[in-house]
Motif scaffolding. Structure first.
Motif, PDB file in Angstrom:
ATOM      1  N   LEU A 132       0.843  -1.185   0.000  1.00 59.17           N
ATOM      2  CA  LEU A 132       0.000   0.000   0.000  1.00 59.17           C
ATOM      3  C   LEU A 132       0.887   1.246   0.000  1.00 59.17           C
ATOM      4  N   MET A 133       0.592   2.189  -0.866  1.00 59.76           N
ATOM      5  CA  MET A 133       1.358   3.415  -0.990  1.00 59.76           C
ATOM      6  C   MET A 133       0.486   4.590  -0.556  1.00 59.76           C
ATOM      7  N   THR A 134       1.029   5.431   0.311  1.00 56.04           N
ATOM      8  CA  THR A 134       0.343   6.653   0.738  1.00 56.04           C
ATOM      9  C   THR A 134       0.908   7.790  -0.096  1.00 56.04           C
ATOM     10  N   CYS A 135       0.047   8.454  -0.882  1.00 59.27           N
ATOM     11  CA  CYS A 135       0.583   9.397  -1.863  1.00 59.27           C
ATOM     12  C   CYS A 135      -0.417  10.482  -2.227  1.00 59.27           C
ATOM     13  N   ALA A 136       0.107  11.525  -2.855  1.00 58.14           N
ATOM     14  CA  ALA A 136      -0.683  12.660  -3.326  1.00 58.14           C
ATOM     15  C   ALA A 136       0.092  13.345  -4.435  1.00 58.14           C
ATOM     16  N   THR A 137      -0.515  14.334  -5.082  1.00 56.50           N
ATOM     17  CA  THR A 137       0.182  15.058  -6.138  1.00 56.50           C
ATOM     18  C   THR A 137       1.196  16.028  -5.528  1.00 56.50           C
ATOM     19  N   PRO A 138       2.267  16.336  -6.253  1.00 61.37           N
ATOM     20  CA  PRO A 138       3.218  17.348  -5.769  1.00 61.37           C
ATOM     21  C   PRO A 138       2.539  18.680  -5.474  1.00 61.37           C
ATOM     22  N   ASP A 139       1.553  19.053  -6.288  1.00 62.49           N
ATOM     23  CA  ASP A 139       0.860  20.326  -6.089  1.00 62.49           C
ATOM     24  C   ASP A 139       0.096  20.331  -4.763  1.00 62.49           C
ATOM     25  N   TYR A 140      -0.602  19.212  -4.477  1.00 62.27           N
ATOM     26  CA  TYR A 140      -1.338  19.147  -3.203  1.00 62.27           C
ATOM     27  C   TYR A 140      -0.378  19.261  -2.023  1.00 62.27           C
ATOM     28  N   LEU A 141       0.734  18.541  -2.086  1.00 62.74           N
ATOM     29  CA  LEU A 141       1.691  18.554  -0.972  1.00 62.74           C
ATOM     30  C   LEU A 141       2.343  19.936  -0.823  1.00 62.74           C
ATOM     31  N   ALA A 142       2.539  20.627  -1.923  1.00 62.98           N
ATOM     32  CA  ALA A 142       3.089  21.981  -1.845  1.00 62.98           C
ATOM     33  C   ALA A 142       2.104  22.931  -1.176  1.00 62.98           C
ATOM     34  N   ARG A 143       0.820  22.727  -1.439  1.00 64.82           N
ATOM     35  CA  ARG A 143      -0.210  23.597  -0.860  1.00 64.82           C
ATOM     36  C   ARG A 143      -0.486  23.281   0.609  1.00 64.82           C
ATOM     37  N   ARG A 144      -0.542  21.968   0.922  1.00 65.26           N
ATOM     38  CA  ARG A 144      -1.019  21.558   2.241  1.00 65.26           C
ATOM     39  C   ARG A 144       0.078  21.067   3.171  1.00 65.26           C
ATOM     40  N   LEU A 166     -13.254  12.098   0.732  1.00 71.53           N
ATOM     41  CA  LEU A 166     -13.877  11.397  -0.401  1.00 71.53           C
ATOM     42  C   LEU A 166     -13.680   9.908  -0.194  1.00 71.53           C
ATOM     43  N   GLU A 167     -14.750   9.156  -0.408  1.00 74.54           N
ATOM     44  CA  GLU A 167     -14.703   7.702  -0.233  1.00 74.54           C
ATOM     45  C   GLU A 167     -15.291   7.055  -1.484  1.00 74.54           C
ATOM     46  N   LEU A 168     -14.547   6.111  -2.054  1.00 73.11           N
ATOM     47  CA  LEU A 168     -14.980   5.427  -3.275  1.00 73.11           C
ATOM     48  C   LEU A 168     -14.750   3.930  -3.145  1.00 73.11           C
ATOM     49  N   ASN A 169     -15.482   3.158  -3.936  1.00 69.12           N
ATOM     50  CA  ASN A 169     -15.306   1.706  -3.903  1.00 69.12           C
ATOM     51  C   ASN A 169     -14.529   1.185  -5.102  1.00 69.12           C
ATOM     52  N   ASP A 170     -13.822   2.083  -5.799  1.00 65.87           N
ATOM     53  CA  ASP A 170     -13.025   1.674  -6.957  1.00 65.87           C
ATOM     54  C   ASP A 170     -11.658   2.349  -6.863  1.00 65.87           C
ATOM     55  N   GLY A 171     -10.592   1.541  -6.844  1.00 59.88           N
ATOM     56  CA  GLY A 171      -9.257   2.076  -6.652  1.00 59.88           C
ATOM     57  C   GLY A 171      -8.807   2.999  -7.762  1.00 59.88           C
ATOM     58  N   SER A 172      -9.111   2.643  -9.013  1.00 64.45           N
ATOM     59  CA  SER A 172      -8.686   3.483 -10.131  1.00 64.45           C
ATOM     60  C   SER A 172      -9.381   4.837 -10.086  1.00 64.45           C
ATOM     61  N   ALA A 173     -10.660   4.851  -9.720  1.00 73.29           N
ATOM     62  CA  ALA A 173     -11.377   6.118  -9.605  1.00 73.29           C
ATOM     63  C   ALA A 173     -10.812   6.962  -8.471  1.00 73.29           C
ATOM     64  N   LEU A 174     -10.432   6.300  -7.381  1.00 71.27           N
ATOM     65  CA  LEU A 174      -9.837   7.035  -6.261  1.00 71.27           C
ATOM     66  C   LEU A 174      -8.497   7.647  -6.671  1.00 71.27           C
ATOM     67  N   MET A 175      -7.734   6.925  -7.472  1.00 71.81           N
ATOM     68  CA  MET A 175      -6.466   7.453  -7.963  1.00 71.81           C
ATOM     69  C   MET A 175      -6.686   8.686  -8.835  1.00 71.81           C
ATOM     70  N   ILE A 176      -7.726   8.667  -9.658  1.00 71.47           N
ATOM     71  CA  ILE A 176      -8.018   9.827 -10.508  1.00 71.47           C
ATOM     72  C   ILE A 176      -8.321  11.042  -9.641  1.00 71.47           C
ATOM     73  N   ALA A 177      -9.053  10.817  -8.546  1.00 72.55           N
ATOM     74  CA  ALA A 177      -9.332  11.927  -7.629  1.00 72.55           C
ATOM     75  C   ALA A 177      -8.032  12.483  -7.052  1.00 72.55           C
ATOM     76  N   ALA A 178      -7.110  11.584  -6.673  1.00 68.09           N
ATOM     77  CA  ALA A 178      -5.825  12.041  -6.132  1.00 68.09           C
ATOM     78  C   ALA A 178      -5.039  12.798  -7.193  1.00 68.09           C
ATOM     79  N   LEU A 179      -5.053  12.325  -8.434  1.00 68.31           N
ATOM     80  CA  LEU A 179      -4.326  13.000  -9.514  1.00 68.31           C
ATOM     81  C   LEU A 179      -4.878  14.395  -9.790  1.00 68.31           C
ATOM     82  N   ASN A 180      -6.127  14.612  -9.427  1.00 67.91           N
ATOM     83  CA  ASN A 180      -6.735  15.926  -9.604  1.00 67.91           C
ATOM     84  C   ASN A 180      -6.605  16.797  -8.357  1.00 67.91           C
ATOM     85  N   GLY A 181      -5.702  16.367  -7.454  1.00 72.96           N
ATOM     86  CA  GLY A 181      -5.381  17.200  -6.310  1.00 72.96           C
ATOM     87  C   GLY A 181      -6.376  17.173  -5.178  1.00 72.96           C
ATOM     88  N   ALA A 182      -7.243  16.135  -5.120  1.00 74.27           N
ATOM     89  CA  ALA A 182      -8.288  16.098  -4.090  1.00 74.27           C
ATOM     90  C   ALA A 182      -7.756  15.745  -2.712  1.00 74.27           C
TER      91      ALA A 182
END
Length: 305
Positions: free
Chosen positions: A166-178, A221-237
């Motif tokens: 399991l990898m804990t991750c976010a976009t560089p932009d999100y981490l720069a902001r938060r 945000l809570e989803l039951n699909d991993g790929s969809a959750l990844m898309i949310a992370a890629l969009n800085g959520a």
């Protein structure tokens, strides 16, 4: 009332018709002459017609017997084809394979691998059910399931394919902001993206050497699909926690960045599960062996760098 087997006596009848002899038919079937004679007599009584003219030197079909044999003319061929088809289940990978697997694993690995497998086995057909839900393999008539941690029932066999960290991750932009979390407890102040089907619920557990921290989370945000959750992370959520087989490519490309890298968040094991059968169809065995070989070569599944 006793039910009569509709096939009883037919093999004896066809053998006598072919040899025009009860004795030769009995020898060909490996039965006694008396048994063959009794089976044909029982068949005649059930049909209410005489099938053979009999004499001390001659056995000939009656008109009714001729019609009956004509309608059964392809039965031997059908039985032979059925027997060869049944044996082929254990001598060559062919026929239909019906399996169920998680959508995110399918999109990243299983569908490309399936295309490769079908190219190598042109007489195989595959039906694929994309789902994270539990499936009753017997009632659902599935040959195979690909699943994570499971409780294997008494009539199921499981084979480990690999384990994805399991990898804990976010976009560089999100981490720069938060800001970047330094300790697991720092996650509480972040927007967290949670994979709903996790059995342990809304808790992210992380370990470092002998230290273990369980972080209760309130997902943004809570989803039951991993790929969809990844898309949310890629969009800085926010920050997600997903297996490497989902986010591995994004991490290597720099579109996502791992955080808390000195902490382990666990892993997602992957298993092939199939009904317990001493004579497992070769198509199932061939496909599972193929998946095991492919999994060993994937760092996001094998755990190897």
């Amino acid at each position: 009332m006793k039910t009569v087997d509709p096939l009883y006596g037919i093999a004896a009848f066809l053998a006598v018709a072919a040899h025009e002899s009860f004795t030769a038919a009995a020898e060909g079937l490996g039965l006694s002459r008396a048994t063959v004679s009794a089976q044909v007599a029982d068949l005649e009584r059930r049909l209410g017609v005489r099938l053979f003219h009999r004499s001390t030197r001659l056995v000939r079909l009656t008109p009714a017997g001729q019609v009956y044999r004509d309608h059964l003319s392809d039965l031997g061929q059908r039985v032979d084809l059925a027997e060869r088809a049944a044996r082929a289940e254990h001598t060559a990978p062919e026929g239909r394979l019906r399996l169920t697997a998680p959508p995110d694993f399918c999109q990243r690995f299983l569908i490309p691998w399936t295309a490769e497998f079908l190219s190598a086995h042109p007489v195989m057909r595959i039906e694929l059910d994309l789902s994270n839900d539990e499936r009753n393999l017997i009632e659902g008539r599935f040959d195979l399931a690909i699943r994570g941690t499971i409780a294997v029932g008494p009539n199921l066999v499981t084979r480990a394919l690999g384990a994805s960290p399991l990898m804990t991750c976010a976009t560089p932009d999100y981490l720069a902001r938060r800001g970047r979390p330094i300790l697991p407890g720092d996650l509480v102040g972040h927007d967290l993206l949670h994979f709903a089907p996790l059995r342990r619920g809304r808790v992210w557990t992380m370990t470092r050497e002998d230290e273990q921290v369980a972080v209760p989370i309130l997902p943004r945000l809570e989803l039951n699909d991993g790929s969809a959750l990844m898309i949310a992370a890629l969009n800085g959520a926010g920050i997600c926690q997903l297996p490497a087989f989902v986010v591995g490519d994004e991490l290597r490309a720099g579109r996502l960045e791992a955080v808390l890298t000195d902490w382990r968040a666990g892993e997602v094991p992957l298993h092939a599960v199939y009904p317990d059968n001493r004579l497992i169809a070769l198509r199932v065995k061939a496909f599972v062996d193929f998946l095991a070989r492919k999994s060993r070569r994937q760092p996001d599944l094998s755990g190897k760098p």
